[in-house]
Scaffold this active site. Structure first.
Site, short mmCIF file in Angstrom:
data_model
loop_
_atom_site.label_atom_id
_atom_site.label_comp_id
_atom_site.label_asym_id
_atom_site.label_seq_id
_atom_site.Cartn_x
_atom_site.Cartn_y
_atom_site.Cartn_z
N HIS A 94 8.55 5.80 -8.79
CA HIS A 94 7.11 6.04 -8.94
C HIS A 94 6.86 7.26 -9.84
CE1 HIS A 94 5.57 3.04 -6.05
NE2 HIS A 94 6.62 3.32 -5.31
N ASP A 114 10.12 6.05 -1.67
CA ASP A 114 10.07 4.61 -1.42
C ASP A 114 10.21 3.84 -2.73
OD1 ASP A 114 7.54 5.47 -2.33
OD2 ASP A 114 6.62 3.64 -1.56
N GLU A 115 10.57 2.59 -2.60
CA GLU A 115 10.58 1.62 -3.70
C GLU A 115 11.31 2.16 -4.95
OE1 GLU A 115 6.58 -0.92 -2.65
OE2 GLU A 115 6.32 0.94 -3.79
N ALA A 116 12.41 2.85 -4.73
CA ALA A 116 13.21 3.38 -5.85
C ALA A 116 14.20 2.30 -6.30
CB ALA A 116 13.93 4.65 -5.42
N HIS A 117 13.66 1.16 -6.71
CA HIS A 117 14.49 0.00 -7.02
C HIS A 117 15.34 0.19 -8.28
CE1 HIS A 117 12.17 -1.68 -3.87
NE2 HIS A 117 11.12 -2.05 -4.60
#
Length: 547
Positions: A289, A352-355
Site C-alpha cells: 500500500h 496487510d495485503e503485501a502481496h
C-alpha cells in the site's frame, strides 16, 4: 439532502475541553413502568423524561427511582472550588445546553450550593476506573462523579442523552428539560473503542475530520485511527521527505485534487481529538500500500524507477524495496516525525495485503519497522497479517477477517493471542463501515457481503474468534474505507447508525447485548441524529422515531 451543521456546541472552549462519549447502561426497569423510549402511564412522550438508561451505549448499571430533575432558568453548574479540569468539563456542558434551553447556566466554584448540576472529580472512587462515572439524579439536582476528566466527560454525554433530543438544536426550543430520577453507575467493557477514517483514498479536510470526532465522542469512542498513507495518497507532511505530501498527496481515487495535512493541521486534529478524550492513532501502511511513496521517490523502488501516481482501487501491487538500506532510513524518518507530533501511545504500521513482498522479506521488514516504532517510544499496531511475522512484545494486532476466513488464518491469530498479543477486532463483515447495507445502498463496497444494522451489532467480541479469550481482546474498531466515500454526507450514510453499535460493543457489558432491546434504544437516537444534522441510514430493521 439536508445541510449538515458543523456542531458549534462541540467547539473548544478556551483551551482544551474534556471529552465525552455517552456512558450507557444495561436497561433496568424504566421509571413509572415505562418501556424504554416510551412514556409513563398517564403521561405523553413529549412531556415525560426519557427513561433512565435509555441511551447508547447501554450503561453497566441503572437503578431508576425518585422524581426527575428539571433544568430551569435558575439552574447553575457547580464544581468544587479550584477544580480546573472539572470546570473545563462544566464549561463544555454549559456550551451544549445553552443554545437550545436559552438558559444562562453559570458555572460556579462552590461545593455547597443548592441543587443544580454538580460535577465532582475524586480519587476515592477506585471502582470507576479510568473512564467510568456515576450519575445521580433527583428532584433537587444531578450529580456526576468520576475519578478522571475522561470519566466525567463520558458522564456528561450520558446526561446529554437523558435530555430530549431537541437539546442538540442550535436555536432555542421549548422544554421541559428533564432528567429521570435514579442512579447510573457505568464503566466500559474495553479500553480500546475506535473508529478509523481512511483519508488516503479520498482526502478529508481538518473540518470534516473534526466533525467526525464530535460524532464519535457522543457515543464514547476513545480512539481515532487515521489511515494516512496508501497507494492513492500520502496525507501528512514529512520534512525530511517533502515530496511524499506535495507529490504523493496530489491526487486520490478517481483523480481528484487530493490534499495533505501540514504538521500544524495534524497537531490541530490531535488536540481537538484530545479535547474530546479521543486518542489519535496514525497509520503509515507498509511495506505494501505504498505506491504514493514509491511515486514520490524513485530510490525507494528496487529498480530505481518511480511509478506513476495511482488513482484506482486495486490492492496488493506495491512494495517498498526491503533489500535497500534507504528504505529503513525512510521508515526511521517518517516514524520519528509522526511520533513527535503524536502524544498518544500507538503508531499503526499497517502490514496487510503485501502481496508483492515475499514472506521472507515481509518478516525481515516488519521486524525492523517494529523496532523503529519502539525506538521512538510508541506501541505498534498492525493488521492481523503481522501474526505471520513476529509481533513485537506489547504489540496490538487488528483483526479484519471474515466469518469465512480460513481456519488456518484464524488459528494463527489465536496462537498469537495465546502468546500474549492482544487483539483489536474489526471483522470486515461486521464492522467495516464501507460495506453496503443492501444491494440498493448507493455507495460502498460488498466484497465482505452486505452488512445491515443487525449484523453489525449482533455478535460478541469476547467470543468471536475460536481460541481467543475475552481477556486477549483490547477492544473493537469500526473502519471506514473511502474508495467510494468522498464527503461528510457519505460518512453520515455509511457510519450511522452502525457506528453506534460498534460503540456499544466496546463499552457495554456483554450481558446487556440484546438486539431487540438495542433496536428500541437505537430508534430513540433518530431524532438526536436528525437534530445534529446526521443524515443516517434509515434501516428498516429499526422502528425509527422522528423529531
Amino acid at each position: 439532502m439536508r445541510q449538515h451543521r458543523t456542531f458549534p456546541r462541540f467547539r473548544l472552549l478556551g483551551s482544551l475541553l474534556l471529552v465525552v462519549a455517552a456512558g450507557a447502561a444495561g436497561l433496568g426497569a424504566a421509571p413509572g413502568g415505562a418501556a424504554p423510549g416510551g412514556a409513563p402511564p398517564g403521561g405523553t412522550a413529549a412531556s415525560a423524561p426519557r427513561p433512565l438508561g435509555d441511551i447508547v451505549p447501554a450503561p453497566a448499571s441503572v437503578r431508576p427511582g425518585g422524581d426527575p430533575y428539571t433544568l430551569t432558568p435558575r439552574t447553575r453548574i457547580h464544581v468544587d472550588d479550584g477544580a480546573r479540569e472539572a470546570r473545563r468539563v462544566a464549561a463544555y456542558l454549559a456550551d451544549v445546553l445553552r443554545p437550545s434551553t436559552g438558559y444562562a447556566l453559570p458555572v460556579v466554584d462552590d461545593d455547597a450550593g443548592p441543587g443544580g448540576i454538580r460535577l465532582r472529580l475524586t480519587g476515592r472512587e477506585a471502582a470507576l476506573g479510568e473512564e467510568g462515572y456515576r450519575l445521580e439524579s433527583g428532584r433537587r439536582g444531578v450529580t456526576l462523579t468520576a475519578r478522571t476528566p475522561a470519566g466525567l466527560f463520558h458522564g456528561v454525554q450520558t446526561l446529554r442523552q437523558q435530555l430530549p433530543a431537541s437539546i442538540e438544536e442550535d436555536t432555542r426550543r421549548r422544554g421541559p428539560w428533564q432528567v429521570a430520577g435514579g442512579t447510573i453507575t457505568d464503566t466500559p467493557r474495553y479500553g480500546y473503542r475506535g473508529a478509523m477514517l481512511d483519508v488516503s483514498r479520498h482526502f478529508f479536510t481538518v473540518g470534516q475530520v473534526k466533525r467526525y470526532i464530535d460524532q464519535m465522542a457522543l457515543y464514547k469512542i476513545n480512539k481515532l485511527h487515521l489511515h494516512l498513507s496508501d497507494d492513492q495518497g500520502w496525507r501528512i507532511a514529512i520534512d525530511s521527505w517533502p515530496r511524499l505530501a506535495t507529490h504523493g498527496g496530489s491526487t486520490q481515487v478517481g483523480g481528484g485534487p487530493g490534499g495533505y495535512y501540514t504538521k500544524a493541521q495534524y497537531k490541530d486534529i490531535v488536540a481537538y481529538a484530545a479535547s474530546r478524550h479521543l486518542e489519535v492513532v496514525p497509520e503509515i501502511d507498509m511495506p505494501g500500500h505504498t505506491n504514493a511513496a514509491l511515486a514520490s521517490y524513485a530510490e525507494l523502488n528496487c529498480d530505481g524507477v518511480a511509478p506513476p501516481l495511482y488513482t484506482g482501487t486495486e490492492v496488493g501491487f506495491s512494495s517498498l524495496c526491503v533489500a535497500k538500506e534507504i528504505t529503513y532510513d525512510f521508515v526511521d524518518d517518517v516514524v520519528r516525525e509522526i511520533a513527535a507530533l503524536t502524544p498518544g501511545r500507538y503508531l499503526h504500521i499497517g502490514g496487510d495485503e503485501a502481496h508483492s513482498t515475499s514472506h521472507e522479506d515481509y518478516v525481515a521488514f516488519m521486524d525492523r519497522a517494529q523496532a523503529t516504532v519502539a525506538t521512538y517510544g510508541k506501541t505498534v499496531i498492525g493488521w492481523h497479517q503481522l501474526t505471520g511475522a513476529n509481533p513485537a512484545r506489547g504489540a496490538l494486532v487488528q483483526y479484519w477477517g471474515l466469518d469465512r476466513t480460513s481456519d488456518a488464518e484464524k488459528a494463527r491469530v489465536a496462537r498469537a493471542a495465546q502468546n500474549g498479543t492482544r487483539l483489536i477486532l474489526s471483522p470486515a463483515d461486521r464492522l467495516y463501515l464501507d460495506m453496503k447495507y443492501t444491494k440498493d445502498t448507493p455507495i460502498g463496497l460488498s466484497w465482505a457481503g452486505y452488512v445491515e444494522v443487525r449484523r453489525s451489532y449482533d455478535w460478541d467480541p469476547g467470543a468471536y474468534l475460536p481460541g481467543v479469550p475475552d481477556s486477549a481482546v483490547a477492544g473493537v474498531e469500526a473502519p471506514l474505507w473511502t474508495e467510494t466515500v468522498s464527503s461528510s454526507a457519505h460518512i453520515d450514510l455509511m457510519a450511522f447508525p452502525r457506528l453506534l453499535g460498534a460503540a456499544e460493543l466496546g463499552w457495554s457489558p456483554a450481558a446487556s447485548h440484546d438486539w431487540e432491546a438495542y433496536r428500541l434504544r437505537l430508534a430513540g437516537q433518530g431524532p438526536r441524529m436528525e437534530a445534529l444534522g446526521i443524515d443516517f441510514h434509515r434501516s428498516p430493521q429499526v422502528p425509527w422515531r422522528t423529531a
